[in-house]
Design a protein around this motif. Structure first.
Motif, short mmCIF file in Angstrom:
data_model
loop_
_atom_site.label_atom_id
_atom_site.label_comp_id
_atom_site.label_asym_id
_atom_site.label_seq_id
_atom_site.Cartn_x
_atom_site.Cartn_y
_atom_site.Cartn_z
N MET A 189 0.68 -1.08 -0.12
CA MET A 189 0.07 -0.14 0.01
C MET A 189 0.93 1.40 0.03
SD MET A 189 -3.35 -0.78 2.38
CE MET A 189 -2.65 -0.26 3.86
N ILE A 190 0.60 2.32 -0.70
CA ILE A 190 1.21 3.45 -0.95
C ILE A 190 0.23 4.58 -0.48
CG2 ILE A 190 2.67 5.12 -2.30
CD1 ILE A 190 3.74 2.28 -3.92
N SER A 191 0.52 5.69 0.31
CA SER A 191 -0.35 6.61 0.57
C SER A 191 0.14 7.76 -0.55
CB SER A 191 -0.10 7.15 1.82
OG SER A 191 -0.67 6.16 2.84
N ILE A 192 -0.64 8.54 -1.06
CA ILE A 192 -0.30 9.52 -1.97
C ILE A 192 -1.26 10.86 -1.16
CG2 ILE A 192 -0.64 10.52 -4.40
CD1 ILE A 192 -1.18 7.60 -5.28
N THR A 193 -0.18 11.77 -1.08
CA THR A 193 -0.97 13.10 -0.61
C THR A 193 -0.46 14.36 -1.48
OG1 THR A 193 1.12 13.36 0.85
CG2 THR A 193 -1.02 12.22 1.80
N THR A 194 -1.08 15.14 -1.33
CA THR A 194 -0.59 16.53 -2.09
C THR A 194 0.02 17.71 -1.01
OG1 THR A 194 -2.69 16.41 -3.42
CG2 THR A 194 -1.44 18.61 -3.44
N ALA A 195 1.17 18.03 -1.38
CA ALA A 195 1.85 18.96 -0.88
C ALA A 195 2.11 20.50 -1.49
CB ALA A 195 3.19 18.37 -0.29
N PRO A 196 1.85 21.58 -0.84
CA PRO A 196 1.34 21.63 0.32
C PRO A 196 -0.16 21.42 0.42
CG PRO A 196 1.42 24.00 -0.63
CD PRO A 196 2.32 22.80 -1.66
N LYS A 197 -0.81 20.99 1.67
CA LYS A 197 -2.19 20.73 1.86
C LYS A 197 -2.87 21.39 0.92
CE LYS A 197 -6.00 20.59 5.22
NZ LYS A 197 -6.43 20.73 6.64
N PHE A 198 -3.75 20.48 0.35
CA PHE A 198 -5.02 21.36 -0.45
C PHE A 198 -6.24 20.94 0.05
CE2 PHE A 198 -7.81 21.49 -4.14
CZ PHE A 198 -7.97 22.91 -4.40
N ALA A 199 -7.13 21.67 0.07
CA ALA A 199 -8.57 21.35 0.45
C ALA A 199 -8.71 20.64 1.62
CB ALA A 199 -9.44 20.74 -0.68
N ILE A 200 -9.28 19.47 1.70
CA ILE A 200 -9.55 18.61 3.14
C ILE A 200 -8.15 18.14 3.42
CG2 ILE A 200 -10.56 16.65 4.13
CD1 ILE A 200 -13.11 17.45 2.23
N GLY A 201 -7.40 17.70 2.53
CA GLY A 201 -6.10 17.30 2.78
C GLY A 201 -5.96 15.75 3.02
N GLN A 202 -7.00 14.83 2.52
CA GLN A 202 -6.91 13.63 2.76
C GLN A 202 -5.90 12.96 2.10
OE1 GLN A 202 -9.18 15.16 0.89
NE2 GLN A 202 -9.49 14.28 -1.04
N ARG A 203 -5.59 11.72 2.22
CA ARG A 203 -4.68 10.89 1.26
C ARG A 203 -5.51 9.81 0.40
NH1 ARG A 203 -2.31 6.17 5.59
NH2 ARG A 203 -3.98 5.81 6.56
N ALA A 204 -5.10 9.44 -0.55
CA ALA A 204 -5.37 8.43 -1.59
C ALA A 204 -4.48 7.33 -1.17
CB ALA A 204 -5.45 8.74 -3.05
N ILE A 205 -5.11 6.08 -1.17
CA ILE A 205 -4.16 4.85 -0.91
C ILE A 205 -4.20 3.99 -2.37
CG2 ILE A 205 -3.54 2.70 0.33
CD1 ILE A 205 -5.16 4.07 2.91
N LEU A 206 -2.91 3.72 -2.80
CA LEU A 206 -2.91 2.95 -3.82
C LEU A 206 -2.39 1.55 -3.27
CD1 LEU A 206 -2.07 2.53 -6.80
CD2 LEU A 206 -0.06 2.82 -6.70
N ILE A 207 -3.28 0.58 -3.71
CA ILE A 207 -3.09 -0.73 -3.31
C ILE A 207 -2.51 -1.66 -4.39
CG2 ILE A 207 -4.26 -2.96 -2.41
CD1 ILE A 207 -6.48 -1.01 -1.33
N ILE A 208 -1.38 -2.21 -4.28
CA ILE A 208 -0.83 -2.96 -5.43
C ILE A 208 -0.94 -4.31 -5.18
CG2 ILE A 208 1.41 -3.28 -6.56
CD1 ILE A 208 2.20 -0.38 -5.90
N THR A 209 -1.48 -4.99 -5.81
CA THR A 209 -1.80 -6.55 -5.73
C THR A 209 -1.19 -7.21 -7.13
OG1 THR A 209 -3.99 -6.95 -7.10
CG2 THR A 209 -3.99 -6.07 -4.89
N PRO A 210 -0.99 -8.56 -7.18
CA PRO A 210 -0.54 -9.19 -8.39
C PRO A 210 -1.69 -9.19 -9.45
CG PRO A 210 -0.18 -10.50 -6.33
CD PRO A 210 -0.92 -9.61 -5.89
N LYS A 211 -2.65 -9.08 -9.23
CA LYS A 211 -3.99 -8.98 -10.31
C LYS A 211 -4.23 -7.53 -11.01
CE LYS A 211 -6.22 -13.32 -8.69
NZ LYS A 211 -5.92 -14.05 -9.95
N GLY A 212 -3.54 -6.56 -10.15
CA GLY A 212 -3.78 -5.23 -10.55
C GLY A 212 -4.01 -4.34 -9.38
N ASN A 213 -3.89 -2.92 -9.75
CA ASN A 213 -3.85 -1.98 -8.58
C ASN A 213 -5.33 -1.30 -8.50
OD1 ASN A 213 -1.09 -2.84 -8.56
ND2 ASN A 213 -0.66 -0.75 -9.83
N VAL A 214 -5.49 -0.96 -7.19
CA VAL A 214 -6.78 -0.32 -6.91
C VAL A 214 -6.34 1.11 -6.19
CG1 VAL A 214 -9.03 -0.48 -5.69
CG2 VAL A 214 -8.09 -2.39 -6.70
#
Length: 317
Positions: A81-106
């Motif tokens: 799992m890889i968290s993706i964030t925006t710097a500097p903080k923009f709007a709410i500032g949440q992260r997206a999480i990239l889930i890497i699996t052998p069958k594909g990424n979500v």
């Protein structure tokens, strides 16, 4: 309907600076408010309503990638799992999480900023097979993302009214549970679970034994506290009166969910096992074999604090 991706074509569509939602217009005169921020779950800042564009954000912000590996996971494991964030903080500032699996990424949840560097980085990691978004506050520029990676984006059917831009790539989930087919097969590893609460369709995502919760379950400071040792360095047990999560109808306006919503959420979640939770913001990761019990305990603390001291829910173990 938007189905093709052009990095520049939609770069001047207006974006709310408070919630990060991209709206289907470039007309600053015609657009005076953000319909998502006008909802009592969100807010317009004291400085007033303001809009920007992807073109403007790209000149001042960048996305950062933060790999996360659970304590039991080795560097050679296929699932990352890889968290993706925006710097500097923009709007709410949440992260997206990239889930890497052998069958594909979500991609779990979404960020407003999408630029060439982000597209390149994710494609080097295998691209995206699907996007799943927890609730409308994080819808951001999801049409841009889905077009850039030529993939579907899964959203709750109950929250369809909060869509600002429509696309044929949007898939609206009606079922309580849904295995993401793009990374499915005999060993289905990514499941969207509709708990509701914060929004009628608020989702969590179960990936193996990891529960990605966004703010459907809000990770609290007490939940992140170090209860392992006392001030003298001696081992201690986490006190039962300490919560780990809160359950909110509005997070910024501090309006809690009602008891019926909380009980219904538990009735759905109790059927699933997980040993870690991963919240809306960077660092909100809790690994604990007893984390499911801590969810129930947190629910019971909130129900009791709301004045339901005799509720049957308090007697569950």
């Amino acid at each position: 309907m938007d189905t093709n991706y052009d990095l520049e074509e939609t770069s001047n569509l207006l974006i709310c600076t408070a919630c990060g939602t991209q709206l289907p217009t470039t007309d600053r005169i015609a657009l005076a408010t953000c319909f998502i921020c006008d909802d009592p779950r969100q807010y317009t800042p004291p400085s007033g309503q303001a809009f920007t564009t992807l073109a403007e954000i790209r000149t001042s912000h960048k996305n950062e990638f933060h790999p996360y590996r659970p304590g039991h996971q080795s560097a050679s494991d296929d699932n990352v799992m890889i968290s993706i964030t925006t710097a500097p903080k923009f709007a709410i500032g949440q992260r997206a999480i990239l889930i890497i699996t052998p069958k594909g990424n979500v991609l779990w949840d979404c960020l407003t900023l999408l630029d060439e560097d982000t597209v390149k980085e994710i494609k080097e990691l295998g691209g995206l097979s699907a996007i799943v978004i927890s609730h409308p506050h994080y819808y951001s520029t999801h049409v841009e993302w889905a077009n850039a990676f030529d993939c579907p984006v899964y959203l709750a059917f109950e929250d369809k009214q909060w869509i600002a831009r429509t696309s044929e790539r949007q898939v609206f989930l009606k079922d309580v549970e849904y295995d993401i087919p793009e990374v499915g097969g005999p060993n289905k590893t990514v499941k969207a679970i509709k708990l509701g609460g914060h929004f009628p369709g608020s989702l969590v995502l179960l990936h193996e034994d990891k529960l990605l919760i966004a703010d459907t379950l809000m990770t609290t400071p007490s939940g992140m506290a170090n209860w392992e040792v006392d001030a003298l360095g001696k081992p201690r047990v986490r006190p039962k009166r300490a919560n780990t999560f809160s359950f909110m109808w509005s997070i910024p306006n501090m309006i809690p969910l009602g008891v019926d919503d909380i009980v219904r959420m538990w009735d759905i979640l109790k059927e699933h096992d997980f040993t870690s939770t991963h919240g809306a913001f960077l660092g909100q990761d809790i690994e604990d074999g007893d984390i499911k019990a801590r969810v129930l305990q947190s629910m019971q603390i909130q129900v009791k604090a709301m004045g339901y001291g005799q509720h049957l829910f308090l007697h569950l173990f």
